[in-house]
Design a protein around this motif. Sequence first.
Motif, PDB file in Angstrom:
ATOM      1  N   ILE A  63       0.822  -1.188   0.101  1.00  0.00           N
ATOM      2  CA  ILE A  63      -0.155   0.082   0.011  1.00  0.00           C
ATOM      3  C   ILE A  63       0.881   1.053  -0.037  1.00  0.00           C
ATOM      4  CG2 ILE A  63      -1.750   1.309   1.399  1.00  0.00           C
ATOM      5  CD1 ILE A  63      -2.912  -1.441   2.626  1.00  0.00           C
TER       6      ILE A  63
ATOM      7  N   LEU B 191      -9.117   2.358   3.353  1.00  0.00           N
ATOM      8  CA  LEU B 191      -7.817   3.236   2.709  1.00  0.00           C
ATOM      9  C   LEU B 191      -7.824   4.677   3.019  1.00  0.00           C
ATOM     10  CD1 LEU B 191      -7.287   1.324  -0.697  1.00  0.00           C
ATOM     11  CD2 LEU B 191      -5.906   0.859   1.389  1.00  0.00           C
TER      12      LEU B 191
ATOM     13  N   ILE C  68      -6.639  -5.313   4.848  1.00  0.00           N
ATOM     14  CA  ILE C  68      -7.513  -4.226   4.638  1.00  0.00           C
ATOM     15  C   ILE C  68      -8.673  -4.082   5.384  1.00  0.00           C
ATOM     16  CG2 ILE C  68      -8.169  -2.298   3.235  1.00  0.00           C
ATOM     17  CD1 ILE C  68      -6.080  -4.246   1.370  1.00  0.00           C
TER      18      ILE C  68
ATOM     19  N   MET D  47     -13.198  -0.556   1.312  1.00  0.00           N
ATOM     20  CA  MET D  47     -12.033  -0.914   1.862  1.00  0.00           C
ATOM     21  C   MET D  47     -11.742   0.668   2.562  1.00  0.00           C
ATOM     22  SD  MET D  47      -9.633  -2.498  -1.092  1.00  0.00           S
ATOM     23  CE  MET D  47      -9.785  -1.116  -2.323  1.00  0.00           C
TER      24      MET D  47
ATOM     25  N   ILE E 299      -3.476   0.264  -3.720  1.00  0.00           N
ATOM     26  CA  ILE E 299      -2.925  -1.045  -3.294  1.00  0.00           C
ATOM     27  C   ILE E 299      -2.198  -1.394  -4.823  1.00  0.00           C
ATOM     28  CG2 ILE E 299      -3.490  -3.559  -2.973  1.00  0.00           C
ATOM     29  CD1 ILE E 299      -6.065  -2.392  -1.616  1.00  0.00           C
TER      30      ILE E 299
END
Length: 154
Positions: A67, A127, A118, A125, A133
């Motif tokens: 990531i 993030l 994750i 997700m 990713i």
Amino acid sequence: MPGTIGPLTITGAGEVTRQATARFTVRTPGPGFMDITSAAAEVVARSGIADGLLTLFCRHTSASLTIQENADPDVRADLMTALDGLAPRDAGYVHSLEGPDDMPAHIRTMLTGVSLAIPIVGGRMALGTWQGIYLVEHRDRPHAREIVGHVMGR
């Protein structure tokens, strides 16, 4: 001055009631970072799981997952330069049957890893704003890399 930790916020709790497994192939052009964020998001979407965990696993020893920042491509270029310094191709490795790029690829994979976990919150997700990713291809020629995704949650 030491940092501080803010209050803990529980965003969800409950039983793990579902799971799903998926597979996809990434065809790489050679060394570098391949953005697979959208494929990972599709795994989550198709699973129907709203809150849980996505695990991604790269089934290879000369490619890896990471990531990283997805805003400035210079970051990825600098990371490749750093990996070149940490595992140079001309270091005189004993293992060389598959070419001079193979052993450094194994070292780079060991440093960066083949799996990611994750969190999934609200069907997406979790993030950060600037995170993407990536599959990182460490070999000099194109490859077909298989990624396995496993989602569990509710």
